[in-house]
Design a protein around this motif. Structure first.
Motif, PDB file in Angstrom:
ATOM      1  N   ASP A  67       0.926  -1.236  -0.134  1.00  0.00           N
ATOM      2  CA  ASP A  67       0.251  -0.037  -0.040  1.00  0.00           C
ATOM      3  C   ASP A  67       1.041   1.122  -0.053  1.00  0.00           C
ATOM      4  O   ASP A  67       1.633   1.361   1.131  1.00  0.00           O
ATOM      5  CB  ASP A  67      -0.747  -0.049   1.255  1.00  0.00           C
ATOM      6  CG  ASP A  67      -2.033  -0.991   1.123  1.00  0.00           C
ATOM      7  OD1 ASP A  67      -1.995  -1.775   0.156  1.00  0.00           O
ATOM      8  OD2 ASP A  67      -2.801  -1.014   2.064  1.00  0.00           O
ATOM      9  N   PRO A 114       1.485   5.427   0.000  1.00  0.00           N
ATOM     10  CA  PRO A 114       0.875   6.582  -0.050  1.00  0.00           C
ATOM     11  C   PRO A 114       0.895   7.439  -1.058  1.00  0.00           C
ATOM     12  O   PRO A 114       1.930   7.472  -1.704  1.00  0.00           O
ATOM     13  CB  PRO A 114       1.651   7.178   1.137  1.00  0.00           C
ATOM     14  CG  PRO A 114       2.078   5.917   2.207  1.00  0.00           C
ATOM     15  CD  PRO A 114       2.471   5.110   0.914  1.00  0.00           C
ATOM     16  N   THR A 118      -2.918  13.564   4.512  1.00  0.00           N
ATOM     17  CA  THR A 118      -3.282  13.001   5.563  1.00  0.00           C
ATOM     18  C   THR A 118      -5.001  13.255   5.584  1.00  0.00           C
ATOM     19  O   THR A 118      -5.488  13.835   4.868  1.00  0.00           O
ATOM     20  CB  THR A 118      -2.864  13.753   6.866  1.00  0.00           C
ATOM     21  OG1 THR A 118      -3.094  14.974   7.139  1.00  0.00           O
ATOM     22  CG2 THR A 118      -1.178  13.481   6.873  1.00  0.00           C
ATOM     23  N   PRO A 156      -8.052  11.004   5.777  1.00  0.00           N
ATOM     24  CA  PRO A 156      -6.875  10.159   5.838  1.00  0.00           C
ATOM     25  C   PRO A 156      -5.952  10.015   4.636  1.00  0.00           C
ATOM     26  O   PRO A 156      -5.915  10.918   3.654  1.00  0.00           O
ATOM     27  CB  PRO A 156      -7.797   8.708   5.680  1.00  0.00           C
ATOM     28  CG  PRO A 156      -8.754   9.140   4.680  1.00  0.00           C
ATOM     29  CD  PRO A 156      -9.385  10.406   5.015  1.00  0.00           C
ATOM     30  N   THR A 157      -4.819   9.494   4.706  1.00  0.00           N
ATOM     31  CA  THR A 157      -3.828   9.350   3.492  1.00  0.00           C
ATOM     32  C   THR A 157      -4.321   8.273   2.486  1.00  0.00           C
ATOM     33  O   THR A 157      -4.448   6.974   2.782  1.00  0.00           O
ATOM     34  CB  THR A 157      -2.530   8.768   4.103  1.00  0.00           C
ATOM     35  OG1 THR A 157      -1.940   9.544   5.088  1.00  0.00           O
ATOM     36  CG2 THR A 157      -1.440   8.540   3.086  1.00  0.00           C
ATOM     37  N   VAL A 202      -3.916   5.846  -0.174  1.00  0.00           N
ATOM     38  CA  VAL A 202      -2.987   4.755  -0.601  1.00  0.00           C
ATOM     39  C   VAL A 202      -3.273   4.095  -1.849  1.00  0.00           C
ATOM     40  O   VAL A 202      -4.340   3.680  -1.878  1.00  0.00           O
ATOM     41  CB  VAL A 202      -2.429   3.910   0.658  1.00  0.00           C
ATOM     42  CG1 VAL A 202      -1.948   4.529   2.017  1.00  0.00           C
ATOM     43  CG2 VAL A 202      -3.509   2.838   0.992  1.00  0.00           C
ATOM     44  N   THR A 218      -5.442   5.165   6.811  1.00  0.00           N
ATOM     45  CA  THR A 218      -5.380   5.324   5.520  1.00  0.00           C
ATOM     46  C   THR A 218      -6.742   5.019   4.488  1.00  0.00           C
ATOM     47  O   THR A 218      -7.697   4.615   5.216  1.00  0.00           O
ATOM     48  CB  THR A 218      -4.232   4.323   4.896  1.00  0.00           C
ATOM     49  OG1 THR A 218      -4.862   2.886   5.388  1.00  0.00           O
ATOM     50  CG2 THR A 218      -3.000   4.448   5.351  1.00  0.00           C
ATOM     51  N   TRP A 219      -6.769   5.280   3.219  1.00  0.00           N
ATOM     52  CA  TRP A 219      -7.820   5.122   2.488  1.00  0.00           C
ATOM     53  C   TRP A 219      -7.550   4.259   1.363  1.00  0.00           C
ATOM     54  O   TRP A 219      -6.680   4.291   0.468  1.00  0.00           O
ATOM     55  CB  TRP A 219      -8.631   6.332   2.273  1.00  0.00           C
ATOM     56  CG  TRP A 219      -9.991   6.196   1.363  1.00  0.00           C
ATOM     57  CD1 TRP A 219     -10.867   6.067   1.609  1.00  0.00           C
ATOM     58  CD2 TRP A 219      -9.946   6.331  -0.182  1.00  0.00           C
ATOM     59  NE1 TRP A 219     -11.974   5.950   0.604  1.00  0.00           N
ATOM     60  CE2 TRP A 219     -11.145   5.996  -0.399  1.00  0.00           C
ATOM     61  CE3 TRP A 219      -8.727   6.382  -0.941  1.00  0.00           C
ATOM     62  CZ2 TRP A 219     -11.344   6.146  -2.066  1.00  0.00           C
ATOM     63  CZ3 TRP A 219      -9.240   6.328  -2.397  1.00  0.00           C
ATOM     64  CH2 TRP A 219     -10.450   6.285  -2.918  1.00  0.00           C
TER      65      TRP A 219
END
Length: 312
Positions: free
Chosen positions: A162, A164, A263, A265-266, A268, A303-304
């Motif tokens: 994953d 970013p 960020t 979320p981050t 990925v 994360t997303w």
């Protein structure tokens, strides 16, 4: 020309007797005689003269013998070139600057004894799957699977990394001085990504990112490659772009580009390895074991990824 007849001719020439050649080839003497007769008809010449001591080469047989040996050597080399484990492992990394290339470079450093053939299929996952199924490649790094397009049952996959996303801006962009930016802060800013190809898995990824967080991503204009993209972002304060964290970039010092973590979320990008479940290449097993031991940061907190991405 039937290679069995050529192999039988060489065995008989070396043995000097059809009977000994038959024993060496584990066939009957009658089979040897029939093969030699077939070869003689094909060539239109006599290759042997029967004598009390066995079989002697004619002048034509003597002329043909070195070429027959070379035919068998060429056939053996041709077979060896595709024998399991003897040919290079052929892997698609999509592009030369991305994370998949970095993963394969790490694999090569860990296993320099394995021959590799690295290729770049720029189309979407369906092209990669077709290449894997046909045997054109042994494996491919992709984000799988797109909405409504499940992988075929004979294709295996494992999520290996994953990665970013970061925001890339020029020095005059409004966010250029930020140490990090949230996805909410990016709403209303123009993000330019001319490399997005409609119908690909990365197009589906960014479509979902836009829908989820209200971003504006533009894919207009011709794609002249990463160097032209960097030039434009450096010179245009109103434009930024997304760049994966491990994408290798080099730009002139005067560009003043900024790579800014995202960020909240981050987002990925999920890289998976695809291969055919019946592929016997032993180096493919070694590659999978190597990737399994590589930190992948799956589903890290904050994360997303789109909900269609296959789990680990």
């Amino acid at each position: 020309m039937d290679l069995d007849t050529v192999r039988t001719f060489v065995a008989a020439a070396d043995a000097g007797q059809f009977q000994e050649a038959a024993a060496e080839l584990a066939v009957t003497q009658q089979a040897v005689s029939k093969r030699i007769a077939t070869l003689e008809r094909t060539l239109g010449v006599r290759l042997f003269t029967r004598t009390a001591r066995g079989a002697e080469l004619t002048i034509d047989g003597q002329a043909f013998l070195p070429h027959a040996r070379e035919l068998l050597r060429v056939a053996e080399r041709a077979t060896a070139s595709v024998r399991t484990g003897r040919r290079p492992l052929r892997v698609d990394v999509i592009n030369s600057r991305g994370a998949a290339t970095g993963l394969m470079r790490g694999f090569h450093r860990a296993h320099p004894e394995i021959d590799l053939d690295v290729v770049m299929l720029l189309d979407g996952v369906e092209t990669a799957v077709a290449a894997v199924r046909s045997g054109a490649i042994d494996a491919s790094f992709r984000a799988v699977a797109m909405p409504g397009r499940p992988l075929p049952e004979d294709i295996e996959s494992v999520r290996v990394l994953d990665e970013p996303l970061q925001l890339l801006t020029g020095p005059a962009h409004a966010l250029a001085g930020a140490r990090s930016v949230t996805l909410a802060q990016l709403a209303g800013h123009r993000i330019w990504m001319p490399g997005i190809v409609p119908g690909t898995e990365w197009a589906a990824y960014y479509d979902d990112l836009v829908a989820e967080f209200g971003l504006t991503i533009e894919a207009t204009g011709p794609n002249f490659g990463s160097d032209a993209l960097l030039d434009t972002v450096a010179d245009t304060p109103a434009l930024a772009t997304f760049m994966s964290e491990q994408t290798r970039l080099v730009w002139p010092a005067g560009h003043g580009l900024r790579r800014i973590p995202v960020t909240g979320p981050t987002p990925v990008y999920p890289h998976s390895l695809l291969w055919h479940r019946d592929n016997p290449h032993p180096a493919l097993t070694t590659l999978r074991a190597h990737l399994a031991a590589t930190p992948a940061r799956h589903d890290a907190a904050g994360t997303w990824v789109p909900d269609w991405v296959l789990p680990r």
